[in-house]
Write an enzyme that holds these catalytic residues in place. Sequence first.
Site, PDB file in Angstrom:
ATOM      1  N   GLY A 163       1.024   8.229   2.711  1.00 47.34           N
ATOM      2  CA  GLY A 163       1.371   6.943   3.291  1.00 47.34           C
ATOM      3  C   GLY A 163       0.237   5.951   3.140  1.00 47.34           C
ATOM      4  O   GLY A 163      -0.687   6.135   2.339  1.00 47.34           O
ATOM      5  N   CYS A 164       0.284   4.896   3.919  1.00 46.87           N
ATOM      6  CA  CYS A 164      -0.758   3.873   3.871  1.00 46.87           C
ATOM      7  C   CYS A 164      -2.118   4.489   4.140  1.00 46.87           C
ATOM      8  O   CYS A 164      -2.301   5.236   5.107  1.00 46.87           O
ATOM      9  CB  CYS A 164      -0.455   2.793   4.903  1.00 46.87           C
ATOM     10  SG  CYS A 164      -1.773   1.576   5.093  1.00 46.87           S
ATOM     11  N   PHE A 165      -3.103   4.172   3.310  1.00 42.92           N
ATOM     12  CA  PHE A 165      -4.413   4.804   3.476  1.00 42.92           C
ATOM     13  C   PHE A 165      -5.155   4.347   4.715  1.00 42.92           C
ATOM     14  O   PHE A 165      -6.096   5.003   5.157  1.00 42.92           O
ATOM     15  CB  PHE A 165      -5.293   4.669   2.233  1.00 42.92           C
ATOM     16  CG  PHE A 165      -5.336   3.323   1.546  1.00 42.92           C
ATOM     17  CD1 PHE A 165      -5.104   2.133   2.211  1.00 42.92           C
ATOM     18  CD2 PHE A 165      -5.604   3.250   0.181  1.00 42.92           C
ATOM     19  CE1 PHE A 165      -5.156   0.907   1.564  1.00 42.92           C
ATOM     20  CE2 PHE A 165      -5.663   2.040  -0.490  1.00 42.92           C
ATOM     21  CZ  PHE A 165      -5.439   0.853   0.212  1.00 42.92           C
ATOM     22  N   ARG A 194       4.664  -5.399   5.177  1.00 44.03           N
ATOM     23  CA  ARG A 194       3.223  -5.464   5.421  1.00 44.03           C
ATOM     24  C   ARG A 194       2.452  -5.463   4.113  1.00 44.03           C
ATOM     25  O   ARG A 194       1.521  -6.241   3.921  1.00 44.03           O
ATOM     26  CB  ARG A 194       2.828  -4.282   6.310  1.00 44.03           C
ATOM     27  CG  ARG A 194       1.350  -3.895   6.266  1.00 44.03           C
ATOM     28  CD  ARG A 194       1.179  -2.666   5.402  1.00 44.03           C
ATOM     29  NE  ARG A 194      -0.226  -2.298   5.314  1.00 44.03           N
ATOM     30  CZ  ARG A 194      -0.684  -1.442   4.421  1.00 44.03           C
ATOM     31  NH1 ARG A 194       0.133  -0.913   3.552  1.00 44.03           N
ATOM     32  NH2 ARG A 194      -1.944  -1.122   4.390  1.00 44.03           N
TER      33      ARG A 194
END
Length: 234
Positions: free
Chosen positions: A56-58, A4
Amino acid sequence: MSQRHMILGLGAAALIATGALWSSSHGSAAPAMRVPAPAIDEAPQAESETAVVAGGCFWGVQGVFQHVRGVAQALSGYSGGSAANAHYELVGTGQTGHAESVRITFDPRIVSYGQILQIYFSVATDPTELNRQGPDVGSQYRSVIFAAGDSQRKVASAYIAQLDKAHIFDAKIETHVDPFKSFYPAEAYHQDFATLHPDDGYIAENDLPKIDNLRRLFPALYQAEPRLVGTAAE
């Protein structure tokens, strides 16, 4: 780096504009676990306070805290590195020292710093994962609390020790407490991403469950309407 993030690094703005986003086929949101409230918390000293956390992903971390009562703004960005390379494509290499972070501006009279951390550990991140979070791998996805001053450092460090001692999680907590130095807002296309792209596969699988877990586990602190960056007061 997850598939991603590789795709977004090749041209995120264009992909978002066309809807050609990756639908995640691996990983999912970690099960929620409502952890005990911190034994030590801050007393409100002002009408506004700021916390910076990474886990992790913001996109998902921002999405969670935009639904917390008392939060005026949750802004995605980068912390832990320098201004010169605080850019998505560079941070994505895992070589800049940054972590994808969220700066949370909140009213401590409504939601305390300790409650912010309780939500963080309960639904926003899996603190037992080292240098990764679900399908996203690399030091830029590490779990870290950037403490602003001695008060936040004491609360965060004591809380991690409290949770570890109680064996709340099946593994040791890998979350670090680092001194806050700087925060750099992420590019505009990253802001409010979970709200603006609920049908994206990655968001649906990894991030919307976190927001639902917030609603279920913290009903008194949950607000249905998110406080988006575009509408929040600075």
